[in-house]
Design a protein around this motif. Structure first.
Motif, mmCIF file in Angstrom:
data_model
loop_
_atom_site.group_PDB
_atom_site.id
_atom_site.type_symbol
_atom_site.label_atom_id
_atom_site.label_comp_id
_atom_site.label_asym_id
_atom_site.label_seq_id
_atom_site.Cartn_x
_atom_site.Cartn_y
_atom_site.Cartn_z
ATOM 1 N N ASP A 141 1.298 116.008 -20.249
ATOM 2 C CA ASP A 141 0.460 116.830 -21.115
ATOM 3 C C ASP A 141 0.787 118.302 -20.901
ATOM 4 O O ASP A 141 0.982 118.745 -19.757
ATOM 5 N N GLY A 142 0.859 119.045 -21.989
ATOM 6 C CA GLY A 142 1.134 120.470 -21.915
ATOM 7 C C GLY A 142 2.613 120.818 -21.900
ATOM 8 O O GLY A 142 2.961 121.988 -21.813
ATOM 9 N N ILE A 143 3.480 119.802 -22.000
ATOM 10 C CA ILE A 143 4.919 120.031 -22.045
ATOM 11 C C ILE A 143 5.395 119.739 -23.467
ATOM 12 O O ILE A 143 5.149 118.664 -24.002
ATOM 13 N N VAL A 144 6.046 120.711 -24.071
ATOM 14 C CA VAL A 144 6.560 120.524 -25.429
ATOM 15 C C VAL A 144 8.058 120.816 -25.449
ATOM 16 O O VAL A 144 8.565 121.580 -24.630
ATOM 17 N N VAL A 145 8.742 120.184 -26.385
ATOM 18 C CA VAL A 145 10.173 120.385 -26.545
ATOM 19 C C VAL A 145 10.432 120.864 -27.966
ATOM 20 O O VAL A 145 9.765 120.427 -28.911
ATOM 21 N N THR A 146 11.357 121.781 -28.086
ATOM 22 C CA THR A 146 11.751 122.259 -29.405
ATOM 23 C C THR A 146 13.256 122.485 -29.401
ATOM 24 O O THR A 146 13.848 122.738 -28.354
ATOM 25 N N THR A 147 13.851 122.367 -30.565
ATOM 26 C CA THR A 147 15.291 122.592 -30.673
ATOM 27 C C THR A 147 15.569 124.064 -30.936
ATOM 28 O O THR A 147 14.729 124.792 -31.471
#
Length: 83
Positions: free
Chosen positions: A5-11
């Motif tokens: 939770d609280g970890i996001v990934v983006t390109t």
């Protein structure tokens, strides 16, 4: 593996970024690590991440499995993911 939770990934133009929203830190990812992190963020298992690496890059299955295993361990050690 799943991202915590609280970890996001983006390109990005150069691969991807994992952002830890809990503390504001981030990690830059290469293209293959981004594929694996996105699979984790979408709730897929390691086998799906391996399949995606094999399909996206000129890598054999054994190497993709080793890469997914290594990245998984690194993310778990950094408390960004759960195996």
């Amino acid at each position: 593996m799943r991202l915590n939770d609280g970890i996001v990934v983006t390109t990005t133009d150069y691969g991807g970024v994992l952002l830890d929203q809990r503390g504001g830190t981030y990690w830059q990812l290469n293209d293959s690590a981004t594929v694996v992190a996105i699979a984790a963020a979408q709730g897929y298992d390691a086998g799906t991440a391996v399949d995606r690496l094999v399909a996206a890059f000129a890598v054999d299955r054994a190497q993709a499995e080793a890469d997914v295993s290594e990245l998984t361990q690194q993310l778990v050690d950094a408390k960004l993911a759960t195996p």
